[in-house]
Design a protein around this motif. Structure first.
Motif, PDB file in Angstrom:
ATOM      1  N   ASP A  83       0.811  -1.221   0.000  1.00 51.46           N
ATOM      2  CA  ASP A  83       0.000   0.000   0.000  1.00 51.46           C
ATOM      3  C   ASP A  83       0.839   1.263   0.000  1.00 51.46           C
ATOM      4  O   ASP A  83       0.302   2.367   0.155  1.00 51.46           O
TER       5      ASP A  83
ATOM      6  N   THR B 117       2.545   4.320  -1.417  1.00 52.48           N
ATOM      7  CA  THR B 117       2.462   5.125  -2.631  1.00 52.48           C
ATOM      8  C   THR B 117       3.822   5.776  -2.918  1.00 52.48           C
ATOM      9  O   THR B 117       4.710   5.809  -2.058  1.00 52.48           O
TER      10      THR B 117
ATOM     11  N   ALA C 195       5.053   3.911 -10.056  1.00 53.14           N
ATOM     12  CA  ALA C 195       3.797   3.444  -9.462  1.00 53.14           C
ATOM     13  C   ALA C 195       3.123   2.404 -10.352  1.00 53.14           C
ATOM     14  O   ALA C 195       3.291   2.404 -11.582  1.00 53.14           O
TER      15      ALA C 195
ATOM     16  N   ASP D  77      -1.698   6.196  -8.393  1.00 50.30           N
ATOM     17  CA  ASP D  77      -0.759   5.992  -7.287  1.00 50.30           C
ATOM     18  C   ASP D  77      -1.500   5.514  -6.044  1.00 50.30           C
ATOM     19  O   ASP D  77      -1.422   6.093  -4.957  1.00 50.30           O
ATOM     20  N   ARG D  78      -2.193   4.385  -6.194  1.00 51.60           N
ATOM     21  CA  ARG D  78      -2.980   3.851  -5.090  1.00 51.60           C
ATOM     22  C   ARG D  78      -2.192   2.862  -4.227  1.00 51.60           C
ATOM     23  O   ARG D  78      -2.747   2.249  -3.313  1.00 51.60           O
ATOM     24  N   GLY D  79      -0.900   2.688  -4.519  1.00 54.48           N
ATOM     25  CA  GLY D  79      -0.069   1.776  -3.732  1.00 54.48           C
ATOM     26  C   GLY D  79       0.608   0.742  -4.611  1.00 54.48           C
ATOM     27  O   GLY D  79       0.058   0.289  -5.607  1.00 54.48           O
TER      28      GLY D  79
ATOM     29  N   SER E 268       4.490  -0.616  -6.462  1.00 49.46           N
ATOM     30  CA  SER E 268       5.404   0.009  -7.414  1.00 49.46           C
ATOM     31  C   SER E 268       6.236  -1.040  -8.121  1.00 49.46           C
ATOM     32  O   SER E 268       6.339  -2.199  -7.683  1.00 49.46           O
TER      33      SER E 268
END
Length: 360
Positions: free
Chosen positions: A254, A256, A317, A322-324, A326
């Motif tokens: 999670d 970001t 991301a 960019d919700r978590g 990468s």
């Protein structure tokens, strides 16, 4: 064999065949010449295209010749008939003068009755010989050999050979073990073999700026992130060259990019550089790798963990929002040298779109 086949083929099959073959090979070689910047291949492509243009001109001239009506040759039989009548008249006059003495007796003879003429047999009308349809032959030949050209051009891409050489001289290993449960619990999570196939590209050495090198090793791994008790999937893949080593990993947590930038600043990271890659938030960072020595002479005991060469990492991301989670693209070398940041950008722009899941 090919020459004999071309000699026995009809004109309207042979010429379209030559046009299609010349056009397919000419365009294909021209494309390769432009792509690989090969002047010799460009000359060969020009020869094929000129040959094709000559065959097209031949077919056009043949079609025009078929459309012109043939001249009809008129007879001069009237003069010969007239001449024949004149000669016959003189002959008949001489014969009449020689037979004057018997004309009277001949006058008393009964004239013979002419036999009735037999009815003429009916003559069947001549059936004109049907010529082959030139347009039909030409269209059929073009269709057949266009399909052959399509198969020659796109066949290796659509149906790659199983015996084909690996893209970089090495193949990605098959990960036979089933991924941990974190992969099943994470929608869209990719595996290490997917990342390895996406990274092990034929042009990876060129993207690194070392086009003459061949990969010496390629690997993939279905691991999990440390300190997460195996609950966060973290697959990775790695391709090694003589100069550089490239590692690509995906972390499905999670965290970001904005939060990761704050962690870098908190940790005293000075050379981080936020940016956007493929429309997603991203950041450059640098850190040293770790080197572990293993002493095989003492029962494979592990030595101390040492600081390895400096590595440059581009973190991107998983999605635009960019919700978590990468992707990390890391490059380093044993000599300590690093490529320019544009090299990592080029790798990201080529590799990430080839990865299935959220990055795809």
């Amino acid at each position: 064999m090919l020459g004999l086949l071309l000699r026995i083929l009809p004109f309207w099959v042979r010429e379209p065949l030559l046009i299609v073959v010349g056009a397919v090979f000419g365009v294909r070689i021209a494309y390769l010449a432009v792509h690989d910047e090969e002047p010799v291949a460009a000359g060969i492509a020009l020869v094929f295209l000129v040959f094709t243009a000559v065959r097209v001109r031949t077919v056009v001239r043949a079609l025009r010749a078929r459309r012109k009506p043939e001249p009809v040759d008129g007879g001069g039989g009237g003069d010969s008939a007239g001449g024949g009548d004149g000669a016959g008249g003189e002959d008949r006059t001489d014969r009449a003068a020689g037979r004057d003495g018997v004309a009277a007796s001949a006058a008393h003879r009964p004239e013979p009755q002419a036999a009735p003429a037999a009815p003429a047999a009916p003559v069947a009308p001549a059936v004109p010989e049907k010529e082959p349809n030139a347009w039909g032959q030409a269209v059929a030949a073009v269709a057949v050999f266009a399909a052959i050209g399509f198969a020659l051009w796109f066949g290796p891409r659509i149906l790659p050979s199983e015996d084909a050489a690996p893209a970089n001289g090495v193949s990605c290993p098959d990960l036979e073990e089933e991924p941990p449960s974190a992969y099943r619990d994470t929608p869209g999570a990719v595996t290490g073999d997917v990342l390895c196939r996406a990274l092990n590209r034929p042009d990876l050495a060129g993207l690194l700026g070392t086009p003459g090198e061949t990969a010496t090793a390629a690997s993939g791994d279905n691991g999990t992130a440390p300190l997460t008790d195996g609950k966060v999937a973290q697959p990775e893949a790695e391709v090694t060259f003589d100069t550089y080593t490239v590692n690509v990993s995906a972390t499905y947590n999670d965290l970001t990019i904005a939060q990761y930038v704050k962690l870098l600043e908190t940790g005293g990271q000075r050379d981080h550089q936020p940016l956007s890659v493929l429309g997603r938030p991203a950041v450059f960072s640098s850190d040293h790798t770790m080197r572990i020595s293993i002493d095989l002479a003492n029962g494979a005991s592990g030595g101390p963990v040492e600081q390895g060469p400096l590595a440059r990492t581009l973190t991107v991301a998983l999605d635009r929002e960019d919700r978590g989670g990468s992707y990390d693209i890391t490059v380093w070398s044993e000599s300590g040298g690093l490529p320019e940041d544009g090299v990592l950008l080029g790798i990201a722009e080529e590799v990430l779109p080839a990865v299935a899941g959220p990055a795809g």
